[in-house]
Design a protein around this motif. Structure first.
Motif, PDB file in Angstrom:
ATOM      1  N   ILE A  36     -22.690  14.118  74.811  1.00  0.00           N
ATOM      2  CA  ILE A  36     -22.591  15.334  75.608  1.00  0.00           C
ATOM      3  C   ILE A  36     -23.204  16.499  74.836  1.00  0.00           C
ATOM      4  O   ILE A  36     -22.999  16.640  73.638  1.00  0.00           O
ATOM      5  CB  ILE A  36     -21.131  15.617  76.017  1.00  0.00           C
ATOM      6  CG1 ILE A  36     -21.085  16.640  77.124  1.00  0.00           C
ATOM      7  CG2 ILE A  36     -20.276  15.999  74.843  1.00  0.00           C
ATOM      8  CD1 ILE A  36     -19.827  16.628  77.920  1.00  0.00           C
ATOM      9  N   GLY A  37     -24.026  17.263  75.509  1.00  0.00           N
ATOM     10  CA  GLY A  37     -24.687  18.399  74.891  1.00  0.00           C
ATOM     11  C   GLY A  37     -26.055  18.093  74.311  1.00  0.00           C
ATOM     12  O   GLY A  37     -26.772  18.994  73.908  1.00  0.00           O
ATOM     13  N   PHE A  38     -26.432  16.835  74.260  1.00  0.00           N
ATOM     14  CA  PHE A  38     -27.711  16.457  73.665  1.00  0.00           C
ATOM     15  C   PHE A  38     -28.678  15.950  74.724  1.00  0.00           C
ATOM     16  O   PHE A  38     -28.379  14.999  75.443  1.00  0.00           O
ATOM     17  CB  PHE A  38     -27.512  15.381  72.591  1.00  0.00           C
ATOM     18  CG  PHE A  38     -26.765  15.894  71.402  1.00  0.00           C
ATOM     19  CD1 PHE A  38     -27.414  16.606  70.411  1.00  0.00           C
ATOM     20  CD2 PHE A  38     -25.399  15.698  71.290  1.00  0.00           C
ATOM     21  CE1 PHE A  38     -26.719  17.099  69.319  1.00  0.00           C
ATOM     22  CE2 PHE A  38     -24.697  16.189  70.206  1.00  0.00           C
ATOM     23  CZ  PHE A  38     -25.356  16.888  69.219  1.00  0.00           C
ATOM     24  N   ALA A  39     -29.824  16.585  74.799  1.00  0.00           N
ATOM     25  CA  ALA A  39     -30.917  16.170  75.699  1.00  0.00           C
ATOM     26  C   ALA A  39     -30.495  16.132  77.162  1.00  0.00           C
ATOM     27  O   ALA A  39     -31.000  15.328  77.933  1.00  0.00           O
ATOM     28  CB  ALA A  39     -31.490  14.828  75.264  1.00  0.00           C
ATOM     29  N   LYS A  40     -29.550  16.991  77.527  1.00  0.00           N
ATOM     30  CA  LYS A  40     -29.120  17.078  78.918  1.00  0.00           C
ATOM     31  C   LYS A  40     -29.049  18.550  79.303  1.00  0.00           C
ATOM     32  O   LYS A  40     -28.730  19.395  78.479  1.00  0.00           O
ATOM     33  CB  LYS A  40     -27.752  16.415  79.098  1.00  0.00           C
ATOM     34  CG  LYS A  40     -27.786  14.914  78.898  1.00  0.00           C
ATOM     35  CD  LYS A  40     -26.398  14.385  78.668  1.00  0.00           C
ATOM     36  CE  LYS A  40     -26.431  13.035  78.026  1.00  0.00           C
ATOM     37  NZ  LYS A  40     -26.757  13.062  76.603  1.00  0.00           N
ATOM     38  N   ASP A  41     -29.287  18.818  80.579  1.00  0.00           N
ATOM     39  CA  ASP A  41     -29.137  20.191  81.049  1.00  0.00           C
ATOM     40  C   ASP A  41     -27.677  20.435  81.423  1.00  0.00           C
ATOM     41  O   ASP A  41     -26.826  19.549  81.273  1.00  0.00           O
ATOM     42  CB  ASP A  41     -30.090  20.471  82.218  1.00  0.00           C
ATOM     43  CG  ASP A  41     -29.843  19.578  83.426  1.00  0.00           C
ATOM     44  OD1 ASP A  41     -28.810  18.879  83.482  1.00  0.00           O
ATOM     45  OD2 ASP A  41     -30.694  19.578  84.331  1.00  0.00           O
ATOM     46  N   LEU A  42     -27.372  21.633  81.889  1.00  0.00           N
ATOM     47  CA  LEU A  42     -26.004  21.974  82.247  1.00  0.00           C
ATOM     48  C   LEU A  42     -25.426  20.991  83.250  1.00  0.00           C
ATOM     49  O   LEU A  42     -24.318  20.470  83.063  1.00  0.00           O
ATOM     50  CB  LEU A  42     -25.941  23.408  82.799  1.00  0.00           C
ATOM     51  CG  LEU A  42     -24.573  23.879  83.294  1.00  0.00           C
ATOM     52  CD1 LEU A  42     -23.552  23.873  82.170  1.00  0.00           C
ATOM     53  CD2 LEU A  42     -24.692  25.268  83.912  1.00  0.00           C
ATOM     54  N   ASP A  43     -26.172  20.705  84.315  1.00  0.00           N
ATOM     55  CA  ASP A  43     -25.675  19.763  85.326  1.00  0.00           C
ATOM     56  C   ASP A  43     -25.430  18.383  84.731  1.00  0.00           C
ATOM     57  O   ASP A  43     -24.446  17.721  85.065  1.00  0.00           O
ATOM     58  CB  ASP A  43     -26.658  19.653  86.497  1.00  0.00           C
ATOM     59  CG  ASP A  43     -26.647  20.885  87.379  1.00  0.00           C
ATOM     60  OD1 ASP A  43     -25.658  21.641  87.344  1.00  0.00           O
ATOM     61  OD2 ASP A  43     -27.634  21.097  88.108  1.00  0.00           O
ATOM     62  N   PHE A  66     -15.758  11.938  73.117  1.00  0.00           N
ATOM     63  CA  PHE A  66     -16.434  13.047  73.791  1.00  0.00           C
ATOM     64  C   PHE A  66     -16.351  14.222  72.833  1.00  0.00           C
ATOM     65  O   PHE A  66     -15.258  14.663  72.484  1.00  0.00           O
ATOM     66  CB  PHE A  66     -15.749  13.408  75.111  1.00  0.00           C
ATOM     67  CG  PHE A  66     -16.182  12.553  76.257  1.00  0.00           C
ATOM     68  CD1 PHE A  66     -17.249  12.935  77.055  1.00  0.00           C
ATOM     69  CD2 PHE A  66     -15.535  11.366  76.536  1.00  0.00           C
ATOM     70  CE1 PHE A  66     -17.657  12.154  78.105  1.00  0.00           C
ATOM     71  CE2 PHE A  66     -15.941  10.573  77.588  1.00  0.00           C
ATOM     72  CZ  PHE A  66     -17.003  10.968  78.372  1.00  0.00           C
ATOM     73  N   GLY A  67     -17.498  14.724  72.399  1.00  0.00           N
ATOM     74  CA  GLY A  67     -17.524  15.811  71.432  1.00  0.00           C
ATOM     75  C   GLY A  67     -18.136  17.083  71.987  1.00  0.00           C
ATOM     76  O   GLY A  67     -19.239  17.441  71.586  1.00  0.00           O
ATOM     77  N   PRO A  68     -17.439  17.781  72.873  1.00  0.00           N
ATOM     78  CA  PRO A  68     -18.028  18.984  73.480  1.00  0.00           C
ATOM     79  C   PRO A  68     -17.888  20.245  72.630  1.00  0.00           C
ATOM     80  O   PRO A  68     -18.342  21.309  73.037  1.00  0.00           O
ATOM     81  CB  PRO A  68     -17.216  19.133  74.769  1.00  0.00           C
ATOM     82  CG  PRO A  68     -15.863  18.619  74.407  1.00  0.00           C
ATOM     83  CD  PRO A  68     -16.145  17.459  73.462  1.00  0.00           C
ATOM     84  N   SER A  69     -17.318  20.131  71.451  1.00  0.00           N
ATOM     85  CA  SER A  69     -16.952  21.279  70.640  1.00  0.00           C
ATOM     86  C   SER A  69     -18.015  22.376  70.558  1.00  0.00           C
ATOM     87  O   SER A  69     -19.083  22.186  69.973  1.00  0.00           O
ATOM     88  CB  SER A  69     -16.612  20.807  69.229  1.00  0.00           C
ATOM     89  OG  SER A  69     -16.172  21.887  68.448  1.00  0.00           O
ATOM     90  N   ARG A  70     -17.701  23.487  71.202  1.00  0.00           N
ATOM     91  CA  ARG A  70     -18.497  24.728  71.139  1.00  0.00           C
ATOM     92  C   ARG A  70     -19.961  24.570  71.557  1.00  0.00           C
ATOM     93  O   ARG A  70     -20.802  25.391  71.213  1.00  0.00           O
ATOM     94  CB  ARG A  70     -18.427  25.319  69.734  1.00  0.00           C
ATOM     95  CG  ARG A  70     -17.037  25.682  69.288  1.00  0.00           C
ATOM     96  CD  ARG A  70     -17.044  26.233  67.899  1.00  0.00           C
ATOM     97  NE  ARG A  70     -15.701  26.629  67.510  1.00  0.00           N
ATOM     98  CZ  ARG A  70     -15.418  27.119  66.321  1.00  0.00           C
ATOM     99  NH1 ARG A  70     -16.360  27.273  65.425  1.00  0.00           N
ATOM    100  NH2 ARG A  70     -14.191  27.465  66.038  1.00  0.00           N
ATOM    101  N   ILE A  91     -11.537  23.202  74.713  1.00  0.00           N
ATOM    102  CA  ILE A  91     -10.261  22.577  75.105  1.00  0.00           C
ATOM    103  C   ILE A  91     -10.323  22.140  76.563  1.00  0.00           C
ATOM    104  O   ILE A  91      -9.920  21.018  76.908  1.00  0.00           O
ATOM    105  CB  ILE A  91      -9.081  23.547  74.867  1.00  0.00           C
ATOM    106  CG1 ILE A  91      -8.892  23.762  73.365  1.00  0.00           C
ATOM    107  CG2 ILE A  91      -7.807  23.030  75.518  1.00  0.00           C
ATOM    108  CD1 ILE A  91      -7.999  24.938  73.012  1.00  0.00           C
ATOM    109  N   ALA A  92     -10.852  22.994  77.414  1.00  0.00           N
ATOM    110  CA  ALA A  92     -10.964  22.651  78.836  1.00  0.00           C
ATOM    111  C   ALA A  92     -11.863  21.434  79.036  1.00  0.00           C
ATOM    112  O   ALA A  92     -11.531  20.529  79.812  1.00  0.00           O
ATOM    113  CB  ALA A  92     -11.496  23.848  79.618  1.00  0.00           C
ATOM    114  N   ALA A  93     -12.980  21.391  78.338  1.00  0.00           N
ATOM    115  CA  ALA A  93     -13.910  20.255  78.473  1.00  0.00           C
ATOM    116  C   ALA A  93     -13.240  18.961  78.005  1.00  0.00           C
ATOM    117  O   ALA A  93     -13.406  17.906  78.640  1.00  0.00           O
ATOM    118  CB  ALA A  93     -15.186  20.513  77.682  1.00  0.00           C
ATOM    119  N   CYS A  94     -12.486  19.027  76.925  1.00  0.00           N
ATOM    120  CA  CYS A  94     -11.776  17.837  76.437  1.00  0.00           C
ATOM    121  C   CYS A  94     -10.751  17.348  77.472  1.00  0.00           C
ATOM    122  O   CYS A  94     -10.658  16.147  77.741  1.00  0.00           O
ATOM    123  CB  CYS A  94     -11.076  18.126  75.110  1.00  0.00           C
ATOM    124  SG  CYS A  94     -12.192  18.313  73.717  1.00  0.00           S
TER     125      CYS A  94
END
Length: 101
Positions: A36-43, A66-70, A91-94
């Motif tokens: 998550i967060g790598f080579a992907k757009d917001l959607d 799942f590592g959405p941290s910041r 926190i919300a993403a987790c």
């Protein structure tokens, strides 16, 4: 488009898992990371969060990290440009990734 993100991630994760297994790393020692967060757009990132359960199910319910941290996508959703101020969004993403099982 969203189905393409999910199926692409599942395909890649399972290919890497099989390669790890072939290299001698048993599945019970593997933890999958959908990136998550790598080579992907917001959607794409939001699709991964919403589709966490589908990813798990299609990857034989292997453990996930799942590592959405910041990450930047949290800043885009919350409007927070300073990474250190994105903890509530993290926190919300987790929680979303856990809830979508």
């Amino acid at each position: 488009k969203n189905d393409g993100v999910l199926s692409g991630v599942v395909t890649e994760l399972m290919a890497r898992s099989k390669a790890a297994e072939a290299a001698g790393i048993p599945r019970w020692l593997q933890v999958l990371d959908p990136g998550i967060g790598f080579a992907k757009d917001l959607d794409g990132n939001l699709t991964l969060l919403k589709g966490a359960g589908a990813i798990r199910a299609n990857c034989d319910n292997m453990p996930f990290l799942f590592g959405p941290s910041r990450k930047g996508f949290i800043g885009k959703v919350t409007g927070e440009s300073i990474p250190a101020e994105r903890d509530f969004g993290t926190i919300a993403a987790c929680l979303v990734s856990i809830e979508n099982k």
